[in-house]
Design an enzyme around this catalytic site. Structure first.
Site, mmCIF file in Angstrom:
data_model
loop_
_atom_site.group_PDB
_atom_site.id
_atom_site.type_symbol
_atom_site.label_atom_id
_atom_site.label_comp_id
_atom_site.label_asym_id
_atom_site.label_seq_id
_atom_site.Cartn_x
_atom_site.Cartn_y
_atom_site.Cartn_z
ATOM 1 C CG MET A 1 -4.084 1.230 -6.683
ATOM 2 S SD MET A 1 -3.415 0.989 -5.048
ATOM 3 C CE MET A 1 -3.316 2.965 -4.587
ATOM 4 C CB CYS A 83 -8.494 -6.473 -11.565
ATOM 5 S SG CYS A 83 -9.351 -6.498 -10.010
ATOM 6 C CG ASN A 183 2.677 -2.161 -9.875
ATOM 7 O OD1 ASN A 183 1.724 -3.023 -9.701
ATOM 8 N ND2 ASN A 183 2.615 -1.252 -8.848
ATOM 9 N NE ARG A 208 -0.205 -3.192 -2.315
ATOM 10 C CZ ARG A 208 0.371 -4.573 -2.027
ATOM 11 N NH1 ARG A 208 -0.354 -5.430 -1.275
ATOM 12 N NH2 ARG A 208 1.641 -5.003 -2.686
HETATM 13 C C1 FMN Z 1 -7.318 -1.235 -3.007
HETATM 14 C C2 FMN Z 1 -6.870 -1.591 -4.372
HETATM 15 C C3 FMN Z 1 -7.185 -1.246 -5.468
HETATM 16 C C4 FMN Z 1 -6.712 -1.416 -6.713
HETATM 17 N N1 FMN Z 1 -7.000 -0.979 -7.760
HETATM 18 C C5 FMN Z 1 -6.343 -1.338 -9.021
HETATM 19 C C6 FMN Z 1 -7.280 -0.685 -10.471
HETATM 20 O O1 FMN Z 1 -8.283 -0.244 -10.066
HETATM 21 N N2 FMN Z 1 -6.362 -0.858 -11.394
HETATM 22 C C7 FMN Z 1 -5.137 -1.438 -11.569
HETATM 23 O O2 FMN Z 1 -4.551 -1.428 -12.555
HETATM 24 N N3 FMN Z 1 -4.607 -2.119 -10.139
HETATM 25 C C8 FMN Z 1 -5.319 -1.927 -9.141
HETATM 26 N N4 FMN Z 1 -4.678 -2.151 -7.995
HETATM 27 C C9 FMN Z 1 -3.495 -3.048 -8.156
HETATM 28 C C10 FMN Z 1 -2.288 -1.916 -7.944
HETATM 29 O O3 FMN Z 1 -2.390 -0.965 -8.897
HETATM 30 C C11 FMN Z 1 -1.062 -2.582 -7.904
HETATM 31 O O4 FMN Z 1 -0.731 -3.273 -9.345
HETATM 32 C C12 FMN Z 1 -0.691 -3.588 -6.831
HETATM 33 O O5 FMN Z 1 -1.321 -3.178 -5.621
HETATM 34 C C13 FMN Z 1 0.734 -3.914 -6.339
HETATM 35 O O6 FMN Z 1 1.641 -2.862 -6.554
HETATM 36 P P1 FMN Z 1 1.860 -1.940 -4.900
HETATM 37 O O7 FMN Z 1 2.593 -3.081 -4.172
HETATM 38 O O8 FMN Z 1 2.470 -0.618 -5.161
HETATM 39 O O9 FMN Z 1 0.557 -1.728 -4.414
HETATM 40 C C14 FMN Z 1 -5.349 -2.165 -6.816
HETATM 41 C C15 FMN Z 1 -4.766 -2.550 -5.627
HETATM 42 C C16 FMN Z 1 -5.263 -2.124 -4.451
HETATM 43 C C17 FMN Z 1 -4.658 -2.738 -3.061
#
Ligand code: FMN
Length: 240
Positions: A1, A83, A183, A208
């Site tokens: 992330m 993204c 995810n 998150r």
């Molecule tokens: C602040 C932030 C930065 C993120 N950066 C990336 C990233 O660099 N690469 C990526 O594949 N997903 C990125 N994501 C998405 C997360 O990896 C994930 O797919 C998404 O937040 C849903 O999963 P979660 O509910 O577990 O957060 C980002 C999400 C957030 C909130």
């Protein structure tokens, strides 16, 4: 992330038992010209396989980025098809690639050819509800050489709103013969179990849910294996 899983965060997550950690998204074109911030993001965390995520929309930069990552010690290259940010999708990278599958495959081809490293892909369930094409993109990605697929069960148009639909990931699991990781909205044992059950995926990925809690991944992994663990407060200190 981006902005979260820097090297120290990944060191901590590994120390607390995470089975896999991934770098922040690294823009391949910026990496290709030696941008300092992108080079810093290549930092190897610990002893787990070093998984580096590249973003971009041009095959040449993706290939160059993969080679630089390999030379910096990467063991696995992950490609970002997920993204949703406008500054990324306006450049036709991230989830915008799900709208142009033929072009998206040229990026996988380029990265697979650039190094002998395993290549994986992270995607969303589609661009919007009318184009839930993750199963097709995943199948083509695997045909192009991808060895693992991670799916955030939201569309790009959802951004982070509503709920992740883990059940949509099942069609991806059924479409490919490589491990699929589910995810989105996984924060504890109950959500991890439910996501696995609805999707049939091989593993879960936390985003998150691990922010500010680098122990969460290992803890949920232990809980899924039937062990209950609580990190000692002392263990939560930052490493040197
Ligand atoms: C602040 C932030 C930065 C993120 N950066 C990336 C990233 O660099 N690469 C990526 O594949 N997903 C990125 N994501 C998405 C997360 O990896 C994930 O797919 C998404 O937040 C849903 O999963 P979660 O509910 O577990 O957060 C980002 C999400 C957030 C909130």
């Amino acid at each position: 992330m981006a902005g979260i899983t820097d090297r120290l965060f990944r060191v901590l997550a590994e120390r607390f038992g995470a089975g896999m950690v991934v770098s922040e998204m690294i823009a391949s074109n910026a990496l290709g010209v030696g941008n300092e911030e992108m080079v810093r993001k290549l930092g190897r965390p610990g002893t787990l396989p070093h998984m580096v995520q590249l973003a971009g929309c041009e095959a040449e930069w993706m290939a160059r980025g993969a080679k630089i990552a390999r030379d910096a010690g990467a063991d696995i290259i992950d490609i970002n098809f997920g993204c949703p940010a406008k500054r990324v999708t306006n450049g036709y990278a991230g989830s915008a690639l799900m709208r142009v599958p033929d072009h998206a495959m040229t990026l996988i081809d380029a990265v697979v050819s650039a190094t002998p490293l395993p290549v994986t892909v992270k995607m969303r369930s589609g661009w919007d509800d009318d184009s839930l094409n993750a199963p097709e993109i995943a199948r083509r990605a695997v045909d192009a050489g991808a060895q693992m697929i991670t799916v955030h069960g939201r569309t790009r148009q959802q951004f982070y709103k509503g709920n992740a639909r883990w059940e949509l990931v099942r069609a991806v699991v059924e479409a490919v013969d490589v491990p699929v990781v589910v995810n989105g909205d996984i924060v504890d044992l109950a959500t991890a179990r439910e996501a696995l059950q609805q999707s049939g995926a091989a593993a879960v990925m936390l985003g998150r849910g691990a922010r500010g809690r680098p122990w969460a991944v290992g803890q949920i992994g232990d809980a899924l294996a039937g062990k209950e663990t609580q990190p000692a407060p002392k263990a939560r200190r930052l490493p040197n």
